[in-house]
Design a protein around this motif. Structure first.
Motif, mmCIF file in Angstrom:
data_model
loop_
_atom_site.group_PDB
_atom_site.id
_atom_site.type_symbol
_atom_site.label_atom_id
_atom_site.label_comp_id
_atom_site.label_asym_id
_atom_site.label_seq_id
_atom_site.Cartn_x
_atom_site.Cartn_y
_atom_site.Cartn_z
ATOM 1 N N ALA A 27 49.601 39.886 35.705
ATOM 2 C CA ALA A 27 48.389 39.077 35.573
ATOM 3 C C ALA A 27 47.253 39.661 36.399
ATOM 4 C CB ALA A 27 48.681 37.643 36.005
ATOM 5 N N LEU A 28 47.551 40.131 37.591
ATOM 6 C CA LEU A 28 46.517 40.715 38.446
ATOM 7 C C LEU A 28 45.957 42.000 37.837
ATOM 8 C CD1 LEU A 28 45.117 40.265 41.185
ATOM 9 C CD2 LEU A 28 46.762 41.850 42.140
ATOM 10 N N ILE A 29 46.825 42.859 37.326
ATOM 11 C CA ILE A 29 46.362 44.104 36.700
ATOM 12 C C ILE A 29 45.530 43.794 35.460
ATOM 13 C CG2 ILE A 29 47.156 46.169 35.472
ATOM 14 C CD1 ILE A 29 49.467 46.292 37.521
ATOM 15 N N PHE A 30 45.948 42.798 34.679
ATOM 16 C CA PHE A 30 45.197 42.407 33.492
ATOM 17 C C PHE A 30 43.816 41.871 33.884
ATOM 18 C CE2 PHE A 30 44.102 39.231 30.224
ATOM 19 C CZ PHE A 30 44.000 40.082 29.132
ATOM 20 N N MET A 31 43.756 41.039 34.922
ATOM 21 C CA MET A 31 42.456 40.516 35.370
ATOM 22 C C MET A 31 41.563 41.647 35.869
ATOM 23 S SD MET A 31 43.247 36.851 37.186
ATOM 24 C CE MET A 31 44.482 37.467 38.304
ATOM 25 N N PHE A 32 42.153 42.627 36.573
ATOM 26 C CA PHE A 32 41.366 43.770 37.033
ATOM 27 C C PHE A 32 40.840 44.567 35.845
ATOM 28 C CE2 PHE A 32 41.092 48.270 38.167
ATOM 29 C CZ PHE A 32 40.104 48.198 39.139
#
Length: 151
Positions: A27-32
């Motif tokens: 989720a963090l990589i996708f948001m980035f």
């Protein structure tokens, strides 16, 4: 400990591990990725186009020996860093006068890419855990190990 209790502990542990090491970093990589696309005013089409242009550039360099990939490198000597006692200024832009085509082993490139991906994943895990603790605190797992008092 009976089988149901063991199964409950196993499910809870598996859920915590999957959430910590798969869901939150993804989720963090996708948001980035979404944020970087918004900042650069590009989208998935432009990212794919850029990747395909890089592939076309590599193909234009000509065939390489088996197990190697032709890449353009700069034959100029690297610029020396400024002395520490000088006033901090922006470095001069690097302009390569002499570019050469060099055959680079695919295995060494794969090792470098794997290192970057591993580092990115570990940073995402640490950041996701930090965000989780910042907003939701430490998860309460005390009920998981609390024994029921016999009646």
């Amino acid at each position: 400990m009976d089988a149901n209790t063991t199964l409950r502990y196993g499910r809870k542990a598996f859920s915590v591990l999957v959430n910590t090491f798969v869901v939150q970093p993804a989720a963090l990589i996708f948001m980035f990725a979404l944020a970087s696309m918004a900042v650069t005013k590009s989208g998935p089409v432009q990212v794919a186009e850029s990747a395909l242009q890089e592939v076309a550039g590599l193909v234009a360099l000509g065939p390489a020996p088996a197990g190697y990939l032709n890449m353009q490198t700069c034959a100029d000597e690297p610029a020396k860093p400024a002395a520490l006692d000088e006033a901090p200024t922006l470095p001069e832009p690097i302009v390569c006068e002499n570019q050469v085509v060099e055959a680079v082993p695919i295995a060494s490139m794969a090792d470098k890419i794997a290192g970057v991906l591993t580092s990115t994943y570990l940073v995402a895990v640490v950041l996701a855990l930090g965000i989780r603790f910042l907003f939701w605190g430490v998860p309460d797992l005390s009920g998981l190990w609390r024994r029921k008092k016999p009646a």
